[in-house]
Write a protein that holds these residues in place. Structure first.
Motif, short mmCIF file in Angstrom:
data_model
loop_
_atom_site.label_atom_id
_atom_site.label_comp_id
_atom_site.label_asym_id
_atom_site.label_seq_id
_atom_site.Cartn_x
_atom_site.Cartn_y
_atom_site.Cartn_z
N ALA A 70 0.82 -1.22 0.00
CA ALA A 70 0.00 0.00 0.00
C ALA A 70 0.85 1.26 0.00
O ALA A 70 0.37 2.33 -0.39
CB ALA A 70 -0.93 0.01 1.21
N THR A 71 2.08 1.16 0.47
CA THR A 71 2.97 2.32 0.56
C THR A 71 4.30 2.04 -0.13
O THR A 71 4.68 0.89 -0.34
CB THR A 71 3.28 2.67 2.04
N CYS A 72 5.00 3.11 -0.44
CA CYS A 72 6.43 3.05 -0.74
C CYS A 72 7.13 3.69 0.46
O CYS A 72 6.74 4.79 0.88
CB CYS A 72 6.78 3.83 -2.00
N ILE A 95 13.10 9.07 6.20
CA ILE A 95 12.22 8.16 5.48
C ILE A 95 11.16 8.95 4.72
O ILE A 95 10.63 9.94 5.22
CB ILE A 95 11.57 7.12 6.44
N LYS A 96 10.90 8.50 3.50
CA LYS A 96 9.89 9.11 2.66
C LYS A 96 8.76 8.11 2.45
O LYS A 96 9.02 6.97 2.04
CB LYS A 96 10.48 9.51 1.30
N VAL A 97 7.52 8.51 2.74
CA VAL A 97 6.37 7.62 2.65
C VAL A 97 5.44 8.14 1.55
O VAL A 97 4.91 9.24 1.65
CB VAL A 97 5.62 7.52 3.99
N ASP A 98 5.24 7.32 0.52
CA ASP A 98 4.47 7.70 -0.65
C ASP A 98 3.28 6.74 -0.78
O ASP A 98 3.43 5.53 -0.56
CB ASP A 98 5.37 7.61 -1.89
N MET A 99 2.13 7.26 -1.14
CA MET A 99 0.97 6.39 -1.34
C MET A 99 -0.03 7.04 -2.28
O MET A 99 -0.07 8.27 -2.41
CB MET A 99 0.31 6.04 0.00
#
Length: 284
Positions: A70-72, A95-99
């Protein structure tokens, strides 16, 4: 083909953007030294099931494997599209959280779906048409070093400088040049291989939105375009490499740090309106 979005489509994306923003806000209290990176993925899955949103990244076609999460979650020198995994976050990490999330219709109960069954999930994510939101945010784990803090500050400012240029009558090069000039003036590299894009009716639409370019050149911007700007800024070279085991994770070629912030917005006659806003712009 580039499509201009209707008021109804923009309203749906705005609602999806509010939900996605609430997840990023929630992650501020979760991301800290000692947590398992997988806790981020679990939090997003839980929220999607509770509020009937589809995690649209699950099942995206890949050259080696379809995207399974669900995330990167991209850590330190990872630029984008890295898998969330069981790894303890340490003080000083970046940390980078992409969705990308979609507001499901009333006749689909997302809580009943098995997010681990990628092929089954593709039936829903590939055919999805509706309110889509796409946003990446960077988080310092614990106390950031000066190197991390400066990189985060410049990347976020680059994002907002790019968005400011997204006005009716401007050109695509105005966005890219604003980002590139600011980041490079601070000695950073601007990733070329990954770019922003249009959104709706699917997650990746024309036009592509480079984070580099020449002022006054490129596609003319029009009212009703919904775009993402998502600069990936590196402490060293702009060049990146790809993990050939999965075909997904990208890392800086020189091992330097990378940061990314991303907003989705609509171009109106009065300027850009951010659909994934987390609060006071320029801060969140």
């Amino acid at each position: 083909m580039i499509s201009l979005k209707s008021p109804r489509e923009i309203e749906q994306m705005d609602k999806a953007g509010d939900f996605l923003a609430s997840i990023h806000i929630g992650l501020r209290d979760i991301i800290k030294p000692g947590i398992d990176m997988w806790d981020i993925e679990e939090y997003v899955r839980k929220r999607c099931k509770e509020e009937n949103f589809l995690p649209l990244q699950i099942g995206v076609d890949g050259e080696i494997q379809d995207y399974p999460y669900a995330t990167c979650c991209s850590l330190n020198d990872e630029v984008a599209h890295a898998f969330p995994r069981h790894q303890t976050l340490k003080d000083g990490d970046l940390i980078k959280v992409d969705m990308v999330l979609g507001m499901a219709s009333d006749d689909l109960d997302v809580s009943k779906l098995d997010f681990n069954n990628v092929q089954d999930m593709k039936k829903y994510t590939e055919s999805f048409r509706g309110g889509i939101a796409d946003s990446c945010w960077a988080y310092a784990v614990g106390t950031p070093s000066e190197e991390v803090k400066n990189l985060m500050d410049v990347t976020k400012e680059s994002l907002y400088r790019g968005i400011e240029q997204a006005r009716v009558g401007n050109r695509m090069g105005d966005i890219g040049s604003a980002i590139q000039e600011y980041a490079e003036a601070h000695g950073y590299g601007v990733v070329r291989d990954l770019v922003g894009h249009g959104v709706g009716p699917t997650m990746h639409e024309e036009p592509m939105v480079p984070h580099y370019g020449v002022k006054g050149k490129g596609l003319r911007l029009r009212e009703g375009m919904v775009l993402t700007i998502e600069p990936m800024i590196n402490t060293g070279t702009y060049e990146i490499d790809t993990d050939f085991k999965t075909g997904w994770a990208h890392k800086t070629l020189d091992g330097g740090l990378s940061c990314q912030y991303e907003h989705q917005f609509v171009i109106t006659k009065d300027g850009p309106v951010i659909l994934t806003s987390q609060g006071e712009e320029g801060t969140y």
